[in-house]
Design an enzyme around this catalytic site. Structure first.
Site, short mmCIF file in Angstrom:
data_model
loop_
_atom_site.label_atom_id
_atom_site.label_comp_id
_atom_site.label_asym_id
_atom_site.label_seq_id
_atom_site.Cartn_x
_atom_site.Cartn_y
_atom_site.Cartn_z
N PRO A 10 0.66 -1.35 -0.15
CG PRO A 10 -0.20 -1.18 2.10
CD PRO A 10 0.53 -2.26 1.27
CG ASN A 11 -0.36 4.30 1.14
OD1 ASN A 11 -1.19 4.93 0.55
ND2 ASN A 11 -0.49 3.89 2.45
NE ARG A 18 3.16 6.58 2.66
CZ ARG A 18 3.88 5.61 3.02
NH1 ARG A 18 4.16 4.74 2.49
NH2 ARG A 18 3.47 5.41 4.39
CE1 TYR A 23 8.44 5.08 3.28
CE2 TYR A 23 6.93 7.20 3.52
CZ TYR A 23 7.35 5.73 4.05
OH TYR A 23 6.76 5.18 5.06
CG ASN A 74 8.66 -2.03 0.05
OD1 ASN A 74 7.91 -1.96 0.96
ND2 ASN A 74 9.23 -0.88 -0.41
CB ALA A 77 1.42 -0.03 6.15
CG HIS A 80 5.28 -2.69 10.01
ND1 HIS A 80 6.56 -2.93 10.12
CD2 HIS A 80 4.99 -1.55 9.24
CE1 HIS A 80 7.11 -2.10 9.33
NE2 HIS A 80 6.21 -1.43 8.86
CG ASP A 87 0.25 -17.72 7.48
OD1 ASP A 87 1.46 -17.89 7.88
OD2 ASP A 87 -0.90 -17.55 8.00
CD GLU A 98 10.80 -7.75 4.95
OE1 GLU A 98 9.92 -7.18 5.54
OE2 GLU A 98 11.32 -8.41 5.38
CG HIS A 100 10.94 -2.46 4.36
ND1 HIS A 100 9.67 -2.31 4.36
CD2 HIS A 100 11.31 -3.80 4.74
CE1 HIS A 100 9.17 -3.68 4.58
NE2 HIS A 100 10.35 -4.46 4.94
CB SER A 102 12.11 4.31 5.61
OG SER A 102 11.32 3.37 5.93
NE ARG A 107 9.72 5.60 9.07
CZ ARG A 107 8.63 5.65 8.19
NH1 ARG A 107 8.88 4.65 7.34
NH2 ARG A 107 7.50 6.36 8.27
NE ARG A 111 6.04 4.15 9.86
CZ ARG A 111 4.96 3.98 9.35
NH1 ARG A 111 4.83 3.09 8.29
NH2 ARG A 111 4.22 5.10 8.98
#
Length: 144
Positions: A10-11, A18, A23, A74, A77, A80, A87, A98, A100, A102, A107, A111
């Site tokens: 998301p986002n 954003r 970011y 990635n 949100a 977390h 799963d 994976e 990220h 940031s 943070r 997070r």
């Protein structure tokens, strides 16, 4: 050529708009172009998927079974909060890296934990776009 499924949560589609101080100012299409170029350089065909909906991400991970060699994710949100994404990754059994943008460890407290990291072979945080190169280099180096 090996196929990497690149999943963004998301986002991520709002990159450049954003919170650019966290970011970066690059846009989502620019990030995808960078990842695609890097993937090709490392011998991968990249397929991209972005969703703001957890169930759609789970569905796309499941569809990767038999259709991709590895996953670069990635989860944004959902990093977390989503046991469902964890799963699904475990269920398909593909190698996972994976990323990220940031440094999630530096943070807010909520997070700092990643469910995905419980399965991912490599987690890269805080390197901005370069983190995707590091993750792809990891996937290229595991001998798929």
């Amino acid at each position: 050529m090996k196929k990497v499924l690149v999943i963004h949560g998301p986002n991520m589609n709002m990159l450049g708009i954003r919170e650019p101080g966290i970011y970066g100012e690059g846009t989502f299409p620019e990030l995808e172009a960078y990842i695609d170029s890097t993937a090709q350089e490392l011998g991968f065909e990249a397929e991209f998927f972005q969703s703001n909906h957890e169930g759609e991400i789970v569905d796309r991970i499941q569809e990767a079974y038999g259709n991709a060699d590895c996953i670069l994710i990635n989860p944004a949100a959902y990093t977390h909060t989503s046991v469902a994404i964890l799963d699904a990754l475990r269920a398909v059994g593909l190698p996972v890296a994976e990323v990220h943008l940031s440094d999630i460890a530096g943070r807010e407290e909520f997070r700092r934990f990643s469910y995905v990291s419980l399965y991912a072979g490599k987690t890269v945080t805080g390197l901005g776009w370069e983190g995707y190169r590091v993750a792809l280099e990891y996937l290229a180096g595991i001998g798929l």
